[in-house]
Design an enzyme around this catalytic site. Structure first.
Site, mmCIF file in Angstrom:
data_model
loop_
_atom_site.group_PDB
_atom_site.id
_atom_site.type_symbol
_atom_site.label_atom_id
_atom_site.label_comp_id
_atom_site.label_asym_id
_atom_site.label_seq_id
_atom_site.Cartn_x
_atom_site.Cartn_y
_atom_site.Cartn_z
ATOM 1 N N VAL A 72 19.701 37.100 -45.817
ATOM 2 C CA VAL A 72 18.406 36.422 -45.694
ATOM 3 C C VAL A 72 17.444 37.266 -44.871
ATOM 4 O O VAL A 72 16.245 37.297 -45.135
ATOM 5 C CB VAL A 72 18.594 35.022 -45.074
ATOM 6 N N ASN A 130 20.924 35.388 -30.914
ATOM 7 C CA ASN A 130 21.536 36.009 -32.086
ATOM 8 C C ASN A 130 21.422 37.524 -31.984
ATOM 9 O O ASN A 130 20.438 38.124 -32.424
ATOM 10 C CB ASN A 130 20.868 35.498 -33.364
ATOM 11 N N CYS A 133 23.319 39.596 -36.081
ATOM 12 C CA CYS A 133 23.008 39.480 -37.510
ATOM 13 C C CYS A 133 23.292 40.800 -38.219
ATOM 14 O O CYS A 133 22.726 41.838 -37.860
ATOM 15 C CB CYS A 133 21.548 39.099 -37.698
ATOM 16 N N LYS A 168 25.646 34.785 -29.409
ATOM 17 C CA LYS A 168 26.444 34.801 -30.640
ATOM 18 C C LYS A 168 27.001 36.201 -30.884
ATOM 19 O O LYS A 168 26.244 37.167 -31.016
ATOM 20 C CB LYS A 168 25.605 34.351 -31.833
ATOM 21 N N ILE A 194 32.569 33.556 -34.441
ATOM 22 C CA ILE A 194 31.907 34.840 -34.678
ATOM 23 C C ILE A 194 30.815 34.692 -35.742
ATOM 24 O O ILE A 194 30.794 33.702 -36.483
ATOM 25 C CB ILE A 194 32.931 35.903 -35.163
ATOM 26 N N THR A 196 28.908 36.515 -39.178
ATOM 27 C CA THR A 196 29.482 36.975 -40.435
ATOM 28 C C THR A 196 29.939 38.432 -40.367
ATOM 29 O O THR A 196 29.457 39.221 -39.556
ATOM 30 C CB THR A 196 28.467 36.834 -41.574
#
EC number: 1.3.-.-
Length: 303
Positions: A72, A130, A133, A168, A194, A196
């Protein structure tokens, strides 16, 4: 007495289940419009950045019965729109629902400004930073791979906000324990782990990647063994609260997360099959604990 209630820094949860960031947007995605979100333990909103982002090229998502891929690219309307429009609507509809804001950015300054604006808004209960990512070219994973860099970012954010700060973690690192220890030293209030795993899919008929970005994050049941291992490793070395995420599909998966060392659980992939999965699991959890002879979540012993 609620035997599945969870107390975490800044968060008093009626149950330990929450959708992972991106699953329900800002409570405005079509997949959750028929749900009573007040039955969630908490809602983690979509990762928000300083400016609006269009994200990666289409297609941004691909899934089958075993796993999903997403790239995304942190598509979102930007912090100003989120605070002025998205969150007030969510709070009006669900005033008692704990809300965790997911913070993204390209630079330290971006992260800090977004975190401060969420903190000053009075509309969220905690921050989830985050730094993990796997499908954004700037920021994100660049911060999440280097323990020292992550530590400095967390220290800076902690110095600027009063809200609890959860960070994260990515599985795409050499030493997740070293990362967790660095964040604990930085004063993080908790960890989410966790995110991805970086992967790829190929359309053999079209002879191209299934994602417009080429690579993307893998979600689904196959992620659970990796998540359990990493959570368990970190729990041996850290006392920080851990929100476990990765491949949770069943009530037994939730209990496994707690036995590995988690204190709450997020669900991502399974929302493709059942948008109400978190609510369903929360309802199933008390009876399953009773079957196992466990009186409450707090009585679960880490193996």
């Amino acid at each position: 007495m609620n035997n599945i209630q969870v107390e975490l820094p800044g968060l008093s949860l009626s149950n330990p289940l929450m959708p992972a960031s991106g699953s329900f947007g800002y409570g405005d995605f079509s997949n959750c419009q028929d749900l009573d979100l007040s039955q969630l333990g908490a809602l983690v909103i979509k990762t928000t950045t300083l400016e609006a982002r269009e994200g990666n090229p289409d297609p941004k998502m691909w899934w089958n019965d075993e796993y999903s891929l997403n790239a995304v690219g942190l598509k979102n309307p930007g912090i100003d729109v989120v605070i002025k429009e998205k969150l007030p609507q969510l709070k009006e509809k669900y005033p008692s629902l704990p809300i965790i804001a997911s913070v993204g950015g390209n630079t330290v300054e971006d992260y800090c400004q977004v975190a401060q604006l969420f903190d000053q808004s009075g509309l969220v209960n905690a921050l989830e930073i985050n730094i993990s990512c796997p499908n954004v070219k700037k920021g994100g994973l660049a911060f999440g791979k280097d323990p020292q860099f992550a530590k400095e970012l967390t220290e800076k954010i902690k110095s600027l906000v009063d809200l609890p700060v959860y960070v994260k973690l990515s599985p795409n690192v050499d030493d997740v324990v070293a990362m967790a220890q660095a964040l604990e030293e930085a004063g993080a209030d908790g960890l989410t782990m966790i995110n991805t795993l970086l992967g790829m899919g190929i359309d053999i008929k079209e002879k191209r990647p299934v994602l417009g970005n080429g690579y993307g994050g893998i979600s689904g049941p196959l992620l659970k063994p990796l998540a359990l291992r990493m959570i368990h490793q970190v729990r041996q070395q850290s006392q920080l609260p851990i929100i476990g995420v990765g491949g949770v599909c069943t009530v037994d998966d939730v209990i496994e997360m707690f036995m590995a060392g988690a204190n709450a659980v997020q669900v991502g992939y399974q929302h493709f099959k059942n948008p109400g999965i978190c609510i369903d699991l929360a309802k199933e959890l008390p009876s399953r604990l009773a079957e196992l002879g466990i009186s409450s979540l707090t009585d679960i012993q880490v193996i």
